[in-house]
Design an enzyme around this catalytic site. Structure first.
Site, PDB file in Angstrom:
ATOM      1  CB  SER A 200      -0.942  -0.025   1.210  1.00  0.00           C
ATOM      2  OG  SER A 200      -1.983   0.919   1.043  1.00  0.00           O
ATOM      3  CG  ASP A 432      -6.133  -3.651  -3.205  1.00  0.00           C
ATOM      4  OD1 ASP A 432      -6.770  -2.706  -2.708  1.00  0.00           O
ATOM      5  OD2 ASP A 432      -4.964  -3.930  -2.883  1.00  0.00           O
ATOM      6  CG  HIS A 470      -5.426  -2.912   0.623  1.00  0.00           C
ATOM      7  ND1 HIS A 470      -4.787  -2.361  -0.462  1.00  0.00           N
ATOM      8  CD2 HIS A 470      -4.915  -2.295   1.708  1.00  0.00           C
ATOM      9  CE1 HIS A 470      -3.928  -1.442  -0.049  1.00  0.00           C
ATOM     10  NE2 HIS A 470      -3.981  -1.394   1.266  1.00  0.00           N
TER      11      HIS A 470
END
Length: 538
Positions: A200, A432, A470
Site C-alpha cells: 500500500s 483489492d 488489500h
C-alpha cells in the site's frame, strides 16, 4: 548547537567506521546492545538534510525463539517546527548478515511491527527477523494522534518537511542511512545485502527507493503500491462526492448483493466454481441487472438508479479536465469485485455515507480524502472536504498541481536500479478494495514501454493474485501467502529468477500457480485445491 556537535561527532565516528567490511561468515553475529544506548547519530551519516539523531533506548527482547536487541532512535528535523522521525532497529543475536527495511501504510505515523512478515508473506515460513535479518523501519516522520483511526491522521501535512518526509519518501533514506550506521556499530560489519518490503503506502515507498536511490537496496518487494497517490486521492474525492449524494450510498446489504452477483456471474470463467474469479479481465457484469423496479430504492434486494451510478463510478476511470505537474491524467477505478466486498466494508464503500464531518464508519478512502483536503490541500482543519470538487477545483488547482510532484512517484525509468543489480517483485490482489490493481498494471506497462520487454524481464516480475484483497484484510476469497523473500534472495544472491511460483490461500488451504501478469490461472483437470490442476494462460 546540536548540528555543530553532530558534525564534529561524525568526523570522529566516521573515521572509525569507514573501513567496516561487508559481513562475512566468520564474523561474530551478536550485537553490542548496551553500547548503542544513548548513542548519537551524526548528521553526515544521512545523505539528506537532518540535524542528526539520537538512540533513545536499546534493550534485549525476545520473540518466540528469536532474541534480538531493539534500538529506538529519533532523527531530528532541520525545521524546528517539524516532528522528528522515530525509527526502530531489531538486531538479532543470530544475524544472517542481511538487512530488511519495512514500509508503512496509509498516512503512516507509527513504526511497523519489525517481527512481522513481508506483505502477502507465507504463514509456514519464518518472518525476516526470525530468519536472522536485521530489520528496521520508521514512522515516516510524524506521530499519529491516538484519537485518530489507525493510519488515518494526516495532520502532519501542514508542515513542509513532514510532508516531504512522508509523501516524497525523504524519511525512507534518512531512516535507511541511520539504521545501517547502527547496524555497523552493533556488529562491526555492514550487511552483505539490504532489502525493502512494503504494501500500500509501503508499496509506494518500495518503488520510491528504487526510483530515487537505485543503489540503496539490492532487492525490493512492492505489494499493492499506491504509487500515484495524488491521482488516487482525486479519484477518491470524486467518489466521495458521488456517494454523498442523496440515495446514492449502497448500504451493507446491497454491497453484499453486488459482490455475490458478480461472483455468481464470473466465478466459472476460469473453468471451476470456487468463489475466486481468476479471470477478472474477462468478467463482464452490468449492475443494471440489479436495478430496482422503476429505479427507486425499494429494498435490499436491488439497487436504485443513484446507487447504480455510484457503483459504475467506482469501477470506471476518472479523468480530470486539467493538467497537473506530475503528468498524471486519470485513475483507472476498481473492479466491481473489490469495493463491493462486504468482508472488508471499511476499505471499500464503508457502512455509512460520506458526510461533513466525515464519519469513521465511511470507507477508508473517503476518510483519506477528508484528511488530505484538510491538511495537505487547504491546511485548514475546519475545511469541508465535500466542498472541494476534484473535477473543478477552482482556487486549489495550483496547490493540487504542486502536490502531484510530491505524491505521484511515477518515474518508471528504472535503468539505474537494474544496472546496480537491483531486483523488483510487484504483487497485487485482483480484488483489492483500496488500491486498484489496474493502477499497478499501468505502472508495470509503463516500465516495459520505457525499458523494453527484455530489459524489464531481467529485473522485474509482476504477479496479480486472483481473489486476494488489500493486505488480506477481513476474510478475503483468497488469502495470499507466498515466500517472495526467498524468491528475491535467490534472484539477487544466486541469479536465479523466479520460475513456476505457487501461491497459497492460507484461509482455505489451497494453492494456485502464481502467474506472471497478464496471465491468470485456468483450471484444466484434477483437484481444484491444488496448483498443479491449473495452468497459467492469457
Amino acid at each position: 548547537m546540536r548540528r555543530t556537535t553532530a558534525v564534529l561527532a561524525a568526523m570522529v565516528v566516521l573515521a572509525g567506521t569507514a573501513g567496516f567490511p561487508a559481513a562475512t561468515a566468520g564474523q561474530p553475529t551478536t550485537p553490542a546492545c548496551v553500547r548503542l544506548d544513548g548513542m548519537d547519530i551524526p548528521a553526515p551519516v544521512m545523505s539528506l538534510p537532518t540535524t542528526g539523531g539520537h538512540v533513545t533506548s536499546a534493550s534485549v527482547q525476545t520473540n518466540g525463539d528469536t532474541t534480538y536487541c531493539r534500538v529506538d532512535a529519533d532523527i531530528f528535523p532541520v525545521d524546528p517546527a517539524a516532528p522528528a522521525i522515530k525509527m526502530r532497529v531489531a538486531l538479532p543475536y543470530d544475524w544472517n548478515r542481511k538487512g530488511m527495511m519495512f514500509g508503512g501504510g496509509g498516512y503512516n505515523g507509527t513504526i511497523p511491527d519489525l517481527t512481522a512478515n513481508v506483505p502477502f508473506g507465507p504463514v509456514d515460513q519464518p518472518a525476516p527477523l526470525a530468519r536472522g535479518y536485521a530489520v528496521f523501519a520508521g514512522d515516516s516522520g510524524h506521530q499519529q494522534s491516538p484519537a485518530a483511526p489507525p493510519s488515518l491522521d494526516g495532520s502532519f501535512g501542514v508542515n513542509d518537511e513532514a510532508l516531504h518526509n512522508f509523501a516524497a519518501g525523504d524519511a525512507l533514506k534518512k531512516t535507511r542511512d541511520a539504521s545501517l550506521y547502527l547496524i555497523r556499530h552493533a556488529y562491526r560489519a555492514k550487511p552483505a545485502e539490504v532489502y525493502f518490503a512494503g504494501g500500500s503506502t509501503g508499496g509506494r515507498e518500495a518503488l520510491v527507493v528504487a526510483q530515487r536511490w537505485p543503489e540503496a537496496f539490492d532487492g525490493v518487494i512492492s505489494a499493492y503500491p499506491a504509487w500515484n497517490n495524488l491521482a488516487e486521492v482525486l479519484y477518491l474525492g470524486y467518489l466521495t462526492q458521488i456517494l454523498a449524494r442523496p440515495g446514492a450510498f449502497p448500504g451493507p446489504a446491497k454491497q453484499t448483493l453486488l459482490y455475490t452477483s458478480v461472483v455468481d456471474a464470473c466465478d466459472g470463467l476460469d473453468g471451476v466454481e470456487d468463489g475466486v474469479v481468476s479471470n477478472p479481465g474477462g468478467c463482464r457484469f452490468d449492475p443494471h441487472a440489479l436495478r430496482c423496479p422503476g429505479g427507486a430504492d425499494t429494498g435490499v434486494t436491488c439497487l436504485s438508479d443513484p446507487q447504480i451510478a455510484a457503483v459504475i463510478a467506482m469501477s470506471s476511470p476518472f479523468e480530470w479536465p486539467y493538467r497537473v505537474a506530475s503528468g498524471e491524467t486519470r485513475y483507472p477505478g476498481f473492479p466491481f469485485l473489490s469495493g463491493a466486498d462486504m468482508r472488508t466494508p471499511f476499505l471499500g464503500f464503508g457502512t455509512t455515507a460520506p458526510a461533513d464531518p466525515m464519519p469513521v464508519t465511511s470507507g477508508y478512502g473517503m476518510q483519506y480524502w477528508d484528511q488530505w483536503v484538510k491538511y495537505f490541500l487547504t491546511r485548514d482543519p475546519g475545511h469541508n472536504a465535500l466542498a472541494v470538487d476534484p473535477r473543478d477545483p477552482g482556487e486549489w488547482l495550483d496547490r493540487i498541481s504542486r502536490l502531484s510532484t510530491i505524491q505521484d512517484r511515477n518515474d518508471v525509468d528504472l535503468r539505474r536500479f537494474a544496472a546496480s543489480g537491483g531486483k523488483l517483485i510487484l504483487l497485487h490482489g485482483a480484488a483489492d478494495e483500496l488500491v486498484s490493481d489496474r493502477s499497478t498494471s499501468d505502472y508495470y506497462q509503463r516500465v516495459r514501454d520505457e525499458l523494453g520487454p527484455r530489459s524489464t524481464e531481467r529485473f522485474l516480475r509482476y504477479y496479480l493474485v486472483p481473489g486476494a484483497n488489500h493486505a488480506n484484510a477481513g476474510a478475503p476469497a483468497f488469502a495470499a501467502g507466498w515466500d517472495s523473500l526467498s524468491a528475491l534472495e535467490r534472484w539477487v544472491e544466486k541469479g536465479q529468477s523466479p520460475e513456476d511460483q505457487v501461491v497459497t490461500d492460507t484461509r482455505h488451504h489451497r494453492t494456485r500457480p502464481l502467474c506472471e501478469y497478464p496471465e491468470w490461472p485456468r483450471y484444466r483437470a484434477g483437484d481444484p485445491d491444488r496448483a498443479s490442476s491449473f495452468v497459467c494462460t492469457r
